[in-house]
Design a protein around this motif. Sequence first.
Motif: not given
Length: 91
Positions: A20-26, A28-33, A54-55
């Motif tokens: 879940l931590v990795q999924y949430n980081k991914l 957030e990163q893709c959303f922000n980018d 991104c994914m």
Amino acid sequence: MAASPEMTEADQIKTFKDFLVQYNKLSEQCFNDCIHDFTSRTLRSAEERCTLNCMEKYLRMNQRVSQRFHEFQMIANENMMALAQKSGNPS
């Protein structure tokens, strides 16, 4: 994420939390980018393409890092075995 029968419930929970931590980081990163327009409820085609790219890049990178780590571990294990044999202590 298949759990082996030897995994305890605590191990399974930790594995799931790590996922879940990795999924949430991914996410957030893709959303922000990729997401810049908040005037519509739907994704624009460029935003959708960006998030998919991104994914895909993240997953390919993660797979490659895992593969290289596995290769490194194999080499390290071989080196340790060779060193143990040289020292006359095969284990």
